[in-house]
Design an enzyme around this catalytic site. Structure first.
Site, PDB file in Angstrom:
ATOM      1  N   GLY A   1      48.498  24.382  86.072  1.00  0.00           N
ATOM      2  CA  GLY A   1      48.216  25.515  86.949  1.00  0.00           C
ATOM      3  C   GLY A   1      49.459  26.188  87.517  1.00  0.00           C
ATOM      4  O   GLY A   1      49.359  26.962  88.471  1.00  0.00           O
TER       5      GLY A   1
ATOM      6  N   HIS B   1      41.840  13.031  85.654  1.00  0.00           N
ATOM      7  CA  HIS B   1      42.577  14.289  85.808  1.00  0.00           C
ATOM      8  C   HIS B   1      43.475  14.186  87.043  1.00  0.00           C
ATOM      9  O   HIS B   1      43.086  13.591  88.057  1.00  0.00           O
ATOM     10  CB  HIS B   1      41.593  15.458  85.949  1.00  0.00           C
ATOM     11  CG  HIS B   1      42.263  16.795  85.822  1.00  0.00           C
ATOM     12  ND1 HIS B   1      42.997  17.350  86.848  1.00  0.00           N
ATOM     13  CD2 HIS B   1      42.339  17.662  84.789  1.00  0.00           C
ATOM     14  CE1 HIS B   1      43.480  18.514  86.440  1.00  0.00           C
ATOM     15  NE2 HIS B   1      43.101  18.731  85.192  1.00  0.00           N
TER      16      HIS B   1
ATOM     17  N   GLU C   1      49.133  15.470  80.433  1.00  0.00           N
ATOM     18  CA  GLU C   1      49.201  16.656  81.279  1.00  0.00           C
ATOM     19  C   GLU C   1      50.223  16.429  82.385  1.00  0.00           C
ATOM     20  O   GLU C   1      49.886  15.854  83.438  1.00  0.00           O
ATOM     21  CB  GLU C   1      47.844  16.916  81.929  1.00  0.00           C
ATOM     22  CG  GLU C   1      46.713  17.140  80.957  1.00  0.00           C
ATOM     23  CD  GLU C   1      45.607  17.947  81.611  1.00  0.00           C
ATOM     24  OE1 GLU C   1      45.414  19.096  81.197  1.00  0.00           O
ATOM     25  OE2 GLU C   1      44.981  17.463  82.565  1.00  0.00           O
TER      26      GLU C   1
ATOM     27  N   SER D   1      49.248  24.682  81.530  1.00  0.00           N
ATOM     28  CA  SER D   1      49.652  26.085  81.382  1.00  0.00           C
ATOM     29  C   SER D   1      49.706  26.559  79.934  1.00  0.00           C
ATOM     30  O   SER D   1      50.562  27.375  79.573  1.00  0.00           O
ATOM     31  CB  SER D   1      50.983  26.335  82.096  1.00  0.00           C
ATOM     32  OG  SER D   1      50.837  26.114  83.491  1.00  0.00           O
TER      33      SER D   1
ATOM     34  N   ASN E   1      38.809  23.565  80.362  1.00  0.00           N
ATOM     35  CA  ASN E   1      38.398  22.891  81.609  1.00  0.00           C
ATOM     36  C   ASN E   1      38.187  23.962  82.673  1.00  0.00           C
ATOM     37  O   ASN E   1      39.143  24.529  83.199  1.00  0.00           O
ATOM     38  CB  ASN E   1      39.503  21.903  82.037  1.00  0.00           C
ATOM     39  CG  ASN E   1      39.188  21.249  83.370  1.00  0.00           C
ATOM     40  OD1 ASN E   1      38.062  21.320  83.862  1.00  0.00           O
ATOM     41  ND2 ASN E   1      40.186  20.606  83.963  1.00  0.00           N
TER      42      ASN E   1
ATOM     43  N   LYS F   1      36.999  23.612  85.591  1.00  0.00           N
ATOM     44  CA  LYS F   1      37.178  23.103  86.959  1.00  0.00           C
ATOM     45  C   LYS F   1      36.024  23.578  87.864  1.00  0.00           C
ATOM     46  O   LYS F   1      34.898  23.699  87.403  1.00  0.00           O
ATOM     47  CB  LYS F   1      38.543  23.520  87.517  1.00  0.00           C
ATOM     48  CG  LYS F   1      39.684  23.189  86.556  1.00  0.00           C
ATOM     49  CD  LYS F   1      41.022  23.284  87.204  1.00  0.00           C
ATOM     50  CE  LYS F   1      42.116  23.115  86.151  1.00  0.00           C
ATOM     51  NZ  LYS F   1      43.429  22.905  86.716  1.00  0.00           N
TER      52      LYS F   1
ATOM     53  N   GLU G   1      44.147  16.158  89.326  1.00  0.00           N
ATOM     54  CA  GLU G   1      43.562  16.666  90.575  1.00  0.00           C
ATOM     55  C   GLU G   1      42.674  15.604  91.214  1.00  0.00           C
ATOM     56  O   GLU G   1      42.590  15.502  92.438  1.00  0.00           O
ATOM     57  CB  GLU G   1      42.793  17.966  90.291  1.00  0.00           C
ATOM     58  CG  GLU G   1      43.757  19.114  90.004  1.00  0.00           C
ATOM     59  CD  GLU G   1      43.189  20.222  89.132  1.00  0.00           C
ATOM     60  OE1 GLU G   1      41.965  20.290  88.933  1.00  0.00           O
ATOM     61  OE2 GLU G   1      44.008  21.022  88.618  1.00  0.00           O
TER      62      GLU G   1
HETATM   63  C1  PEP Z   1      44.060  21.324  83.464  1.00  0.00           C
HETATM   64  O1  PEP Z   1      43.593  21.471  84.575  1.00  0.00           O
HETATM   65  O2  PEP Z   1      43.710  20.362  82.773  1.00  0.00           O
HETATM   66  C2  PEP Z   1      45.041  22.301  82.995  1.00  0.00           C
HETATM   67  C3  PEP Z   1      45.744  22.007  81.941  1.00  0.00           C
HETATM   68  O3  PEP Z   1      45.144  23.464  83.710  1.00  0.00           O
HETATM   69  P1  PEP Z   1      46.074  24.739  83.360  1.00  0.00           P
HETATM   70  O4  PEP Z   1      45.859  25.054  81.898  1.00  0.00           O
HETATM   71  O5  PEP Z   1      45.588  25.817  84.263  1.00  0.00           O
HETATM   72  O6  PEP Z   1      47.479  24.328  83.611  1.00  0.00           O
END
Ligand code: PEP
Length: 258
Positions: free
Chosen positions: A181, A103, A175, A220, A13, A15, A105
């Protein structure tokens, strides 16, 4: 009948990173590091921004790459007065095969609730696009002992009114918000426990579709922790944010499976 074999799915992803030109370079660089044995074993996808989708599609089609093009968002309406939005039909015409809906975010910064996520998932399915339904609890919800209830409610809301044969095809991404992040991934046992809970919850409503739906983990992931997470029985792949911006790192995560 033995257990259903679910093909793993690993999605980067990106972003709001990368111009169209950088996205083309990244997908090409990723492809240089993967071979047919990788694609046989694992479905690989990248989720560029809307402005890069067309360019990534060109690279994927010109080089005949078995890489899935994933969108990061979609609107639920077929068309209309929705300035700034993009429909599932528009995405389907760009060879987009999957779309991330819900998501954290988007839930946090753009007010997306379970009903909107459900409408987006159904819109995607009606244009032949597989939704990747993202769910996850905040740290406060986990510390209050509400993680399973929160995430279960998000999944049930997102899948409402979707027939079981379509549920079987879709992807759920667990998630935890506190892991996205932050560099702090969920312990593999914690991710496994939640994903198994989600599969059981889906089973109670959709029966055997629960054995086919792919439930992936995100938060992460990096090449150092991917093996421990992916080794868990119910984890069918990963959604990878920060680490996916380096094609070599994303390839290393994909290659866990081969
Ligand atoms: C995400 O944004 O879906 C995500 C898992 O980000 P990160 O791997 O940076 O934690």
């Amino acid at each position: 009948m033995g257990p259903v074999a679910r093909k793993p799915l690993m999605v980067g992803n990106w972003k709001m990173h990368g111009t169209y030109f950088e996205a083309m370079q990244w997908v090409q660089a990723l492809s240089y590091q993967l071979d047919l044995a990788d694609y046989d074993r694992v479905d690989v996808g990248v989720a560029p921004s809307f402005t890069s989708l067309r360019s990534v599609q060109t690279v994927v089609q010109m080089d005949d790459l078995p890489i899935h093009i994933v969108a990061q968002n979609v609107h639920w309406a077929k068309e209309g007065a929705h300035t700034g939005e993009v429909s599932a039909r528009m995405l389907a015409k760009l060879a987009v095969s999957h779309v991330i809906v819900g998501h954290s975010e988007r839930r946090r910064h753009f007010g997306e609730d379970d009903r909107m996520v459900n409408r987006k998932a159904r819109a995607a399915l009606s244009d032949g696009i597989v939704p990747i339904v993202a769910v996850g609890e905040t740290l406060e919800e986990r510390e209050a002992g509400d993680a399973e209830e929160t995430v279960g409610r998000q999944v049930s809301g997102a899948l409402a009114r979707i027939p079981s044969d379509q549920v079987a095809r879709l992807v759920v991404a667990y998630e935890p918000v506190w892991a996205i992040g932050t560099g702090r991934h969920a312990r593999p046992s914690v991710a496994q426990e939640m994903i198994s809970h989600l599969r059981n919850r889906i089973r109670s409503r959709h029966g055997e579709a629960a054995d086919q739906v792919r439930i992936i983990y995100g938060g992460s992931i990096n090449p150092g922790n991917v093996a421990a997470l992916m080794a868990k029985r119910d984890i069918d792949g990963g959604l990878i944010g920060g680490a996916s911006l380096d094609p070599g790192t994303l390839a290393a995560c994909v290659k866990y499976w081969t």
